[in-house]
Design an enzyme around this catalytic site. Structure first.
Site, PDB file in Angstrom:
ATOM      1  N   ARG A 160      84.847  17.009 -40.955  1.00 16.24           N
ATOM      2  CA  ARG A 160      83.950  15.859 -40.793  1.00 16.24           C
ATOM      3  C   ARG A 160      84.720  14.616 -40.353  1.00 16.24           C
ATOM      4  NH1 ARG A 160      78.751  16.890 -43.076  1.00 16.24           N
ATOM      5  NH2 ARG A 160      78.768  18.329 -44.827  1.00 16.24           N
ATOM      6  N   ASP A 203      68.871  19.606 -34.314  1.00 17.31           N
ATOM      7  CA  ASP A 203      69.088  21.000 -33.925  1.00 17.31           C
ATOM      8  C   ASP A 203      67.704  21.666 -33.810  1.00 17.31           C
ATOM      9  OD1 ASP A 203      70.235  23.479 -33.572  1.00 17.31           O
ATOM     10  OD2 ASP A 203      71.186  23.597 -35.509  1.00 17.31           O
ATOM     11  N   GLU A 247      70.597   9.944 -37.551  1.00 22.48           N
ATOM     12  CA  GLU A 247      70.915  11.364 -37.734  1.00 22.48           C
ATOM     13  C   GLU A 247      72.125  11.709 -36.866  1.00 22.48           C
ATOM     14  OE1 GLU A 247      71.044  13.877 -39.383  1.00 22.48           O
ATOM     15  OE2 GLU A 247      69.139  14.955 -39.317  1.00 22.48           O
ATOM     16  N   ASP A 248      72.977  12.597 -37.356  1.00 26.60           N
ATOM     17  CA  ASP A 248      74.123  12.990 -36.534  1.00 26.60           C
ATOM     18  C   ASP A 248      73.705  13.954 -35.432  1.00 26.60           C
ATOM     19  OD1 ASP A 248      73.528  14.792 -38.546  1.00 26.60           O
ATOM     20  OD2 ASP A 248      75.563  15.566 -38.701  1.00 26.60           O
ATOM     21  N   PHE A 306      78.960  25.303 -31.043  1.00 21.65           N
ATOM     22  CA  PHE A 306      79.273  25.054 -32.457  1.00 21.65           C
ATOM     23  C   PHE A 306      80.113  23.787 -32.530  1.00 21.65           C
ATOM     24  CE2 PHE A 306      80.699  27.610 -36.440  1.00 21.65           C
ATOM     25  CZ  PHE A 306      80.592  26.466 -37.214  1.00 21.65           C
TER      26      PHE A 306
HETATM   27  C1  PRP Z   1      72.640  19.143 -40.353  1.00 26.45           C
HETATM   28  C2  PRP Z   1      72.594  17.827 -39.596  1.00 26.45           C
HETATM   29  C3  PRP Z   1      71.129  17.493 -39.582  1.00 26.45           C
HETATM   30  C4  PRP Z   1      70.452  18.832 -39.629  1.00 26.45           C
HETATM   31  C5  PRP Z   1      69.906  19.156 -38.286  1.00 26.45           C
HETATM   32  O1  PRP Z   1      72.665  18.843 -41.714  1.00 26.45           O
HETATM   33  O2  PRP Z   1      73.340  16.839 -40.237  1.00 26.45           O
HETATM   34  O3  PRP Z   1      70.757  16.731 -40.701  1.00 26.45           O
HETATM   35  O4  PRP Z   1      71.442  19.805 -40.003  1.00 26.45           O
HETATM   36  O5  PRP Z   1      69.357  20.440 -38.289  1.00 26.45           O
HETATM   37  P1  PRP Z   1      67.860  20.750 -37.946  1.00 26.45           P
HETATM   38  O6  PRP Z   1      67.443  19.909 -36.775  1.00 26.45           O
HETATM   39  O7  PRP Z   1      67.935  22.215 -37.591  1.00 26.45           O
HETATM   40  O8  PRP Z   1      67.016  20.515 -39.156  1.00 26.45           O
HETATM   41  P2  PRP Z   1      73.147  19.876 -42.825  1.00 26.45           P
HETATM   42  O9  PRP Z   1      71.929  20.497 -43.465  1.00 26.45           O
HETATM   43  O10 PRP Z   1      74.141  20.817 -42.242  1.00 26.45           O
HETATM   44  O11 PRP Z   1      73.789  18.951 -43.912  1.00 26.45           O
HETATM   45  P3  PRP Z   1      74.977  17.874 -43.792  1.00 26.45           P
HETATM   46  O12 PRP Z   1      74.464  16.709 -42.955  1.00 26.45           O
HETATM   47  O13 PRP Z   1      75.211  17.502 -45.205  1.00 26.45           O
HETATM   48  O14 PRP Z   1      76.175  18.543 -43.148  1.00 26.45           O
END
Ligand code: PRP
Length: 192
Positions: free
Chosen positions: A172, A110, A106-107, A159
């Site tokens: 990205r 949050d 996971e990146d 952010f």
């Molecule tokens: C972002 C990120 C994680 C997730 C974390 O994805 O890449 O997968 O949010 O958030 P959380 O812990 O609050 O669930 P996003 O939905 O923005 O999609 P993306 O990876 O396609 O940018």
């Protein structure tokens, strides 16, 4: 650091974690993962789209072990006033993971809702071993208790963009993690 014109509001991006620091941390993380999975014939490395695509590419090239790469895309819906969120699977794995050793990449963690839902789904498929790695962790934003097995960097509630993470589907491809600074307001407080 870099002028960008993708937003309605003008902003710039300050470097928070340099490409060099990310690369050094990934070398450390790869050593820990290799050790943890030293008896594994072929590790299934699952990237969560879209944000993890840069991290997973760099990580697997440091692993120096036999890996299979698969991807899963999840999206969470809800708003700030809701304590729970619905997480939908938009793209499922191509391969089976029953009885396999799996690492979810996971990146950023949050609120924790996305990874919690993904782990629940994957556990129901009975992998032999299931661990997680997140490049970034924002513990201040957590809404469900969750900690990745390995974390690259704990960061404050800023952010962040770059290294796979977007702002309005831009940025990205920045090679570093940066913070978005709106020129009329200073550093923004927002989720990734
Ligand atoms: C972002 C990120 C994680 C997730 C974390 O994805 O890449 O997968 O949010 O958030 P959380 O812990 O609050 O669930 P996003 O939905 O923005 O999609 P993306 O990876 O396609 O940018």
């Amino acid at each position: 650091m870099q002028g960008v014109s993708m937003s309605q509001r003008p902003y710039h991006i300050d470097v928070m974690i340099s490409a060099k620091a990310i690369a050094a941390r990934i070398e450390d993380l790869a050593r820990l993962i290799r050790d943890e999975y030293k008896d594994t014939d072929k590790l299934v490395v699952v990237g969560l789209l879209r944000g993890s695509f840069v991290f997973i590419a760099d990580l697997v090239r440091e692993l120096e072990m036999n890996v299979e790469v698969d991807f899963l895309e999840a999206s969470s819906y809800g708003n700030a006033t809701e304590s729970s969120r619905e997480v939908k699977i938009l793209k499922d794995l191509r391969g089976a993971i029953e009885g396999r050793d799996v690492l979810v990449v996971e990146d950023i963690v949050d609120t924790g809702h996305t990874l919690t839902a993904v782990l629940e789904l994957l556990r129901s498929r009975h992998p032999r071993k299931l661990e997680t790695i997140a490049l970034l962790d924002k513990p201040a934003r957590r809404e469900v208790p969750l900690k990745a097995t390995w974390t690259g960097f704990e960061i404050p509630d800023a952010f962040v963009v770059g290294y796979g993470i977007d702002f309005a589907q831009a940025n990205r491809n920045l090679p570093y993690i940066g913070t978005v600074v709106f020129d009329d307001e200073g550093t923004a407080e927002a989720s990734a």
